[in-house]
Motif scaffolding. Structure first.
Motif, PDB file in Angstrom:
ATOM      1  N   LEU A   1       0.886  -1.162   0.000  1.00 34.41           N
ATOM      2  CA  LEU A   1       0.000   0.000   0.000  1.00 34.41           C
ATOM      3  C   LEU A   1       0.930   1.220   0.000  1.00 34.41           C
ATOM      4  CD1 LEU A   1      -3.072   0.494   2.370  1.00 34.41           C
ATOM      5  CD2 LEU A   1      -1.832   2.332   1.255  1.00 34.41           C
ATOM      6  N   VAL A   2       1.101   1.796  -1.178  1.00 34.63           N
ATOM      7  CA  VAL A   2       2.027   2.930  -1.311  1.00 34.63           C
ATOM      8  C   VAL A   2       1.192   4.205  -1.246  1.00 34.63           C
ATOM      9  CG1 VAL A   2       3.768   4.015  -2.788  1.00 34.63           C
ATOM     10  CG2 VAL A   2       3.574   1.521  -2.684  1.00 34.63           C
ATOM     11  N   THR A   3       1.616   5.119  -0.413  1.00 32.25           N
ATOM     12  CA  THR A   3       0.825   6.344  -0.264  1.00 32.25           C
ATOM     13  C   THR A   3       1.709   7.562  -0.030  1.00 32.25           C
ATOM     14  OG1 THR A   3      -0.935   7.456   0.997  1.00 32.25           O
ATOM     15  CG2 THR A   3       0.451   5.935   2.238  1.00 32.25           C
ATOM     16  N   ASP A   4       1.232   8.696  -0.538  1.00 28.25           N
ATOM     17  CA  ASP A   4       1.871   9.957  -0.181  1.00 28.25           C
ATOM     18  C   ASP A   4       1.511  10.224   1.273  1.00 28.25           C
ATOM     19  OD1 ASP A   4      -0.476   9.890  -1.847  1.00 28.25           O
ATOM     20  OD2 ASP A   4      -0.722  12.031  -1.499  1.00 28.25           O
ATOM     21  N   LEU A   5       2.473  10.756   2.024  1.00 25.68           N
ATOM     22  CA  LEU A   5       2.270  10.994   3.453  1.00 25.68           C
ATOM     23  C   LEU A   5       2.274  12.489   3.747  1.00 25.68           C
ATOM     24  CD1 LEU A   5       2.177   9.665   6.341  1.00 25.68           C
ATOM     25  CD2 LEU A   5       4.661   9.959   6.402  1.00 25.68           C
TER      26      LEU A   5
ATOM     27  N   HIS B   1      -3.372 -14.182   9.767  1.00 25.32           N
ATOM     28  CA  HIS B   1      -3.115 -14.584   8.378  1.00 25.32           C
ATOM     29  C   HIS B   1      -2.199 -13.649   7.617  1.00 25.32           C
ATOM     30  CE1 HIS B   1      -6.008 -17.694   8.888  1.00 25.32           C
ATOM     31  NE2 HIS B   1      -6.980 -16.844   9.156  1.00 25.32           N
ATOM     32  N   PHE B   2      -1.938 -12.460   8.187  1.00 20.63           N
ATOM     33  CA  PHE B   2      -1.136 -11.460   7.465  1.00 20.63           C
ATOM     34  C   PHE B   2      -0.092 -10.863   8.397  1.00 20.63           C
ATOM     35  CE2 PHE B   2      -5.221 -11.628   5.367  1.00 20.63           C
ATOM     36  CZ  PHE B   2      -4.871 -11.695   4.027  1.00 20.63           C
ATOM     37  N   ALA B   3       1.093 -10.603   7.817  1.00 20.81           N
ATOM     38  CA  ALA B   3       2.129  -9.866   8.545  1.00 20.81           C
ATOM     39  C   ALA B   3       2.219  -8.481   7.916  1.00 20.81           C
ATOM     40  CB  ALA B   3       3.462 -10.589   8.414  1.00 20.81           C
ATOM     41  N   VAL B   4       2.356  -7.453   8.759  1.00 21.27           N
ATOM     42  CA  VAL B   4       2.393  -6.099   8.235  1.00 21.27           C
ATOM     43  C   VAL B   4       3.715  -5.453   8.633  1.00 21.27           C
ATOM     44  CG1 VAL B   4       1.059  -5.209  10.204  1.00 21.27           C
ATOM     45  CG2 VAL B   4       1.078  -3.932   8.096  1.00 21.27           C
ATOM     46  N   HIS B   5       4.285  -4.689   7.701  1.00 20.33           N
ATOM     47  CA  HIS B   5       5.602  -4.103   7.926  1.00 20.33           C
ATOM     48  C   HIS B   5       5.668  -2.735   7.256  1.00 20.33           C
ATOM     49  CE1 HIS B   5       9.917  -3.522   7.205  1.00 20.33           C
ATOM     50  NE2 HIS B   5       9.627  -3.455   5.926  1.00 20.33           N
ATOM     51  N   PHE B   6       6.271  -1.748   7.951  1.00 21.39           N
ATOM     52  CA  PHE B   6       6.483  -0.427   7.344  1.00 21.39           C
ATOM     53  C   PHE B   6       7.670   0.234   8.019  1.00 21.39           C
ATOM     54  CE2 PHE B   6       3.751   0.474  11.010  1.00 21.39           C
ATOM     55  CZ  PHE B   6       4.342   1.590  11.562  1.00 21.39           C
ATOM     56  N   PRO B   7       8.311   1.245   7.408  1.00 21.61           N
ATOM     57  CA  PRO B   7       8.012   1.696   6.057  1.00 21.61           C
ATOM     58  C   PRO B   7       8.866   0.973   5.021  1.00 21.61           C
ATOM     59  CG  PRO B   7       9.598   3.218   7.037  1.00 21.61           C
ATOM     60  CD  PRO B   7       9.339   2.130   8.051  1.00 21.61           C
ATOM     61  N   VAL B   8       8.260   0.756   3.845  1.00 22.23           N
ATOM     62  CA  VAL B   8       9.040   0.473   2.636  1.00 22.23           C
ATOM     63  C   VAL B   8       9.373   1.876   2.115  1.00 22.23           C
ATOM     64  CG1 VAL B   8       8.944  -0.473   0.309  1.00 22.23           C
ATOM     65  CG2 VAL B   8       7.781  -1.656   2.215  1.00 22.23           C
ATOM     66  N   GLY B   9      10.615   2.163   1.827  1.00 22.57           N
ATOM     67  CA  GLY B   9      11.037   3.537   1.535  1.00 22.57           C
ATOM     68  C   GLY B   9      11.371   4.231   2.836  1.00 22.57           C
ATOM     69  N   PRO B  10      11.036   5.486   3.038  1.00 21.66           N
ATOM     70  CA  PRO B  10      10.290   6.376   2.150  1.00 21.66           C
ATOM     71  C   PRO B  10      11.177   6.967   1.048  1.00 21.66           C
ATOM     72  CG  PRO B  10      10.893   7.556   4.139  1.00 21.66           C
ATOM     73  CD  PRO B  10      11.378   6.144   4.317  1.00 21.66           C
ATOM     74  N   TRP B  11      10.512   7.652   0.098  1.00 18.48           N
ATOM     75  CA  TRP B  11      11.238   8.366  -0.935  1.00 18.48           C
ATOM     76  C   TRP B  11      10.450   9.618  -1.323  1.00 18.48           C
ATOM     77  CZ3 TRP B  11       9.311   3.336  -2.127  1.00 18.48           C
ATOM     78  CH2 TRP B  11       8.208   3.295  -2.991  1.00 18.48           C
ATOM     79  N   ILE B  12      11.054  10.404  -2.199  1.00 19.09           N
ATOM     80  CA  ILE B  12      10.424  11.651  -2.642  1.00 19.09           C
ATOM     81  C   ILE B  12       9.781  11.432  -4.012  1.00 19.09           C
ATOM     82  CG2 ILE B  12      10.882  14.045  -3.386  1.00 19.09           C
ATOM     83  CD1 ILE B  12      11.141  13.810  -0.402  1.00 19.09           C
TER      84      ILE B  12
END
Ligand SMILES: C[S@@+](CC[C@H](N)C(=O)[O-])C[C@H]1O[C@@H](n2cnc3c(N)ncnc32)[C@H](O)[C@@H]1O
Length: 294
Positions: A200-204, A256-267
């Motif tokens: 789930l990629v999103t602008d923050l 049933h799901f593993a969640v991990h963040f952040p991937v990135g971040p980047w500009i």
């Protein structure tokens, strides 16, 4: 302004916004390289995987040629059929055969209800039922399960439509905002094959909340992201704690799901005037989990 006009206008705005991206492909280069690398890195070995891009639009933010070399099928999903047509037309004929276009598809699953809810806000059971129905509908509309599903910076667009159509004076606005996030997370998760990965990629943070254009190239963006979250200089709905809680606090999903963040971040330089700090939330379906949309 008649309420019906508002949703039609919100969708027309998406189409216009995608049209305005024409000619600005070069500005997306950094964002495209980052997102393409993250999607490629999650491709199943052997190149036979199925990829689904939600909110693919013009596909300025991914390199479809590159991804088609690592996935057998790429499903592009958007409310804007015209934008998907442009994305597909830019690929070589050989790679185009690997693309499957799905448009117009509303991945929020609730756009058709927003105008009614603007007048008559839903009670809690109605909203909970609508979330379940929306996730089921998205799951039935798209031919999952997929090895990788990516939400391409669509979350804040959905939230903007909610704001424009329902408005933050609506007494149930907080619940509706949470419901949209819940639908995004659950739809993404529900479309995954066993061991499949959702991003789930999103602008923050947009550059009007923080001067992102003044950063030096050696800026530690992960540290900046922490600082911006702490300072509240973010789009509230895109908070990683809120989004990951949709899995972490759900007794069934967290099995049933593993969640991990952040991937990135980047500009992300989105055209000449808009810059965003972007990150990804990874949702991985565990091996033992039943497949198929839920
Ligand atoms: C910020 S843009 C992402 C950029 C896009 N991937 C590109 O490179 O052009 C978000 C995309 O989500 C699409 N979108 C917005 N609301 C949607 C909805 N309810 N269902 C499906 N797509 C939607 C827009 O049409 C747009 O293409």
């Amino acid at each position: 302004v008649p309420k019906l006009w508002k949703l039609a206008q919100a969708i027309a705005d998406q189409v216009d916004s995608n049209r305005s991206g024409i000619g600005h492909e070069a500005q997306f280069a950094g964002h495209r390289a980052n997102l393409t690398r993250e999607i490629r890195a999650r491709a199943p070995a052997g190149g036979g995987g199925r990829l689904c891009l939600l909110g693919a639009g013009n596909a300025n933010d991914v390199d479809l040629e590159d991804l088609a070399a690592h996935y057998r099928e790429i499903h592009l999903v958007d409310v804007d059929a015209e934008a998907l047509g442009r994305a597909s037309a830019r690929t070589t004929a050989a790679r185009r055969r690997q693309l499957v276009l799905h448009a117009p598809v509303d991945v929020s699953g609730i756009f058709d209800k927003l105008e009614r809810w603007a007048v008559t806000p839903p009670d809690a059971p109605t909203l909970a039922g609508a979330v379940t129905t929306a996730v089921d509908e998205v799951g039935k509309t798209l031919p999952g399960p997929f090895d990788v599903v990516v939400s391409c910076c669509i979350l804040t667009q959905l939230q903007l439509v909610l704001l424009n159509v329902v408005g933050d004076q609506n007494p149930r606005f907080d619940d509706l905002r949470a419901a949209l996030n819940r639908i995004q997370v659950r739809s993404l998760a529900g479309l995954l094959a066993p061991e499949g990965v959702g991003l789930l990629v999103t602008d923050l943070t947009p550059n009007n909340l923080f001067p992102l254009d003044d950063l030096t190239p050696d800026t530690d963006l992960a540290a900046l992201m922490g600082h911006l979250i702490g300072a509240g200089s973010i789009i509230y709905a895109a908070h990683p704690g809120l989004l990951s809680a949709e899995i972490r606090r759900d007794p069934e999903l967290r099995q049933h799901f593993a969640v991990h963040f952040p991937v990135g971040p980047w500009i992300w330089h989105n055209g000449p005037a808009h810059t965003f700090l972007v990150y990804g939330l990874e949702i991985r379906r565990l091996k033992t989990s039943p497949s198929g949309p839920r």
